[in-house]
Design a protein around this motif. Structure first.
Motif, PDB file in Angstrom:
ATOM      1  N   PRO A   1     -30.068 -36.679   7.961  1.00 42.39           N
ATOM      2  CA  PRO A   1     -29.120 -36.574   9.072  1.00 42.39           C
ATOM      3  C   PRO A   1     -29.381 -37.559  10.220  1.00 42.39           C
ATOM      4  O   PRO A   1     -28.514 -37.748  11.069  1.00 42.39           O
ATOM      5  CB  PRO A   1     -29.297 -35.130   9.553  1.00 42.39           C
TER       6      PRO A   1
ATOM      7  N   SER B   1     -34.726 -31.406   8.982  1.00 45.63           N
ATOM      8  CA  SER B   1     -34.679 -32.861   9.109  1.00 45.63           C
ATOM      9  C   SER B   1     -35.704 -33.308  10.138  1.00 45.63           C
ATOM     10  O   SER B   1     -35.751 -32.766  11.247  1.00 45.63           O
ATOM     11  CB  SER B   1     -33.291 -33.349   9.529  1.00 45.63           C
TER      12      SER B   1
ATOM     13  N   GLY C   1     -28.112 -32.690   3.700  1.00 45.63           N
ATOM     14  CA  GLY C   1     -27.381 -32.515   4.949  1.00 45.63           C
ATOM     15  C   GLY C   1     -26.373 -33.626   5.170  1.00 45.63           C
ATOM     16  O   GLY C   1     -26.054 -34.396   4.261  1.00 45.63           O
ATOM     17  N   SER C   2     -25.857 -33.727   6.399  1.00 47.65           N
ATOM     18  CA  SER C   2     -24.842 -34.730   6.740  1.00 47.65           C
ATOM     19  C   SER C   2     -25.354 -35.647   7.840  1.00 47.65           C
ATOM     20  O   SER C   2     -26.008 -35.198   8.782  1.00 47.65           O
ATOM     21  CB  SER C   2     -23.553 -34.047   7.213  1.00 47.65           C
ATOM     22  N   GLU C   3     -25.041 -36.927   7.725  1.00 47.25           N
ATOM     23  CA  GLU C   3     -25.468 -37.893   8.719  1.00 47.25           C
ATOM     24  C   GLU C   3     -24.845 -37.601  10.084  1.00 47.25           C
ATOM     25  O   GLU C   3     -23.683 -37.216  10.180  1.00 47.25           O
ATOM     26  CB  GLU C   3     -25.076 -39.302   8.283  1.00 47.25           C
TER      27      GLU C   3
ATOM     28  N   ASN D   1     -25.082 -35.272  12.183  1.00 50.90           N
ATOM     29  CA  ASN D   1     -24.498 -33.936  12.273  1.00 50.90           C
ATOM     30  C   ASN D   1     -25.605 -32.922  12.479  1.00 50.90           C
ATOM     31  O   ASN D   1     -26.657 -33.004  11.832  1.00 50.90           O
ATOM     32  CB  ASN D   1     -23.717 -33.630  10.989  1.00 50.90           C
TER      33      ASN D   1
END
Length: 421
Positions: A310, A329, A279-281, A283
């Motif tokens: 994330p 997450s 995933g994206s931090e 976000n």
């Protein structure tokens, strides 16, 4: 999922929501206080005395804990079945503040004390350690933590540590090797990383643990290592999800993922759990790439996916028929607590039932937790409901009112995030 091209400043949005929520709570609290003063003025001295005595007696007592949210399948547990619990926590972020929480002696007993029983209650417990264990200097500059932090986590109940993450090779392959050795010396087992190619070939990219007769295979992968590339000759030292793991994270490393999971299947475990750093931090979006990973892993026999990276709590999904579970997450187990949305997370508890030779996930629960970051005090990882109850009952070591308000808000956000709202 968010609309295409939608990219808000999540920190700013969260900060605004927190501020609005705190203002509303403060207004409501003032109204309740005013009503309470009127009520107190109307009662006799005897009642006031009894009330004061009641709170004095409770000052040294912690309140009864609230039960975490539980979701189970509709099936009844068969007679003679084996039921075990797998506990998972999110990221341990090695920063200056987290390191400093151990004080001058680097003693992290109090840091994890309030949540230790959540970890210890698991028949097997795993979390993600986002840092290194390769000596001083400690904190942000090196992402290295004292060995005593690993020892404290093990004493709190942690058995397995995911090391396939953004900081796997932050200190090079030698740093990775030192971290692997330190985790083992602390009494835990590393996941997703190997000291060298020989170790990878011997381990085949996975770990199998027998938990009360239930054989659970663990695999761990990371989307990347903060843009760093594994050096030649060490390509298998870290399990990576993508072929382009040092750039755009678009090309799934299907060959390597499939090889590892095929080897796992040959071992015929009762259950397979995938720990994913993806995933994206900062976000909230669950990407198409993540969904592709879920489809691939489910097709290759994975029963549960537990995500980190994330820093926010994300959606959980569970199919009671098949037992397939995904936590996109878990958020930060412990962090600086300075960025809105990262100070709260959950400790996950998966119920696994084995009957007649077959095993599956038959339910899950989670306990909301919070990194308390109050001025002049070391960071602490605590359970939200119990800590709020202690504040309300005037417990002597209570949090301050600002932290209480943040916890109120966190509880509502955790429920919404887990539900995918």
């Amino acid at each position: 999922m968010a609309p295409e091209g939608w990219n808000p400043d999540m920190e700013e949005l969260n900060n605004r929501r927190v501020e609005r929520y705190r203002k509303r709570q403060e207004e409501n609290r003032k109204k309740r206080k005013k009503k309470l003063m009127v009520l107190i003025a109307s009662v006799g001295l005897a009642v006031i005395g009894m009330t004061a005595l009641f709170f004095l007696l409770r000052a040294d007592q912690k309140p009864e804990p609230e039960q975490p949210r539980v979701t189970t399948s509709s099936e009844e547990t068969p007679k003679g079945a084996t039921v075990i619990h797998l506990v998972a926590a999110g990221d341990v972020n090695v920063t200056d503040a987290v390191v400093a929480s151990g004080g001058a002696e680097y003693d992290y007993t109090d840091t994890f004390l309030d949540v230790a029983h959540l970890l210890a209650d698991g028949d097997i417990t795993v979390l993600n350690f986002e840092g290194n264990l390769c000596g001083a200097p400690y904190g942000n500059t090196t992402s290295s933590a004292p060995q005593s932090m690993a020892q404290a986590l093990h004493r709190a109940g942690v058995d397995l540590v995911q090391l396939a993450n953004s900081y796997s090779i932050n200190q090079g392959i030698s740093g990775l090797q030192a971290t692997i050795q330190s985790v083992k010396e602390a009494g835990m087992e590393p996941l997703g990383v190997y000291a060298d190619e020989r170790a990878y070939k011997a381990g085949k990219g996975y770990t199998i643990r027998d938990v009360q007769g239930v054989r659970i295979a663990f695999v761990a992968f990371t989307k990347g290592m903060d843009g760093m590339t594994l050096p030649q000759g060490s390509e298998h030292c870290v399990n990576v999800l993508y072929e382009d793991y040092d750039s755009t994270y678009q090309e799934l490393n299907r060959k390597r993922i499939t090889e590892i999971l095929d080897d796992v299947a040959a071992e015929k475990p009762d259950l397979t759990v995938a720990m994913l750093h993806w995933g994206s931090e900062y976000n909230d979006t669950i990407s198409d790439s993540q969904e592709a990973v879920v489809s691939l892993l489910q097709a290759k026999g994975v029963d549960a996916i537990i995500g980190t990276h994330p820093h926010y709590v994300h959606q959980m999904t569970y199919d009671p028929e098949t037992g397939f579970f995904v936590a996109y997450s878990l958020g930060d187990f412990i962090s600086d607590g300075t960025r809105a949305g990262t100070e709260y997370s959950v400790v996950l508890n998966l119920e696994i039932t084995k009957a007649g030779g077959d095993a599956k996930i038959t339910g899950y629960s989670y306990t909301p937790i919070f990194t308390v970051a109050e001025k002049g005090k070391p960071l602490r990882c605590v359970r939200i409901a119990e800590t709020m109850a202690a504040f309300e009952s005037n417990y002597i070591k209570r949090i301050n009112e600002s932290t209480y308000s943040a916890m109120e808000y966190a509880l509502t956000r955790i429920e919404a995030r887990v539900a995918g709202e």
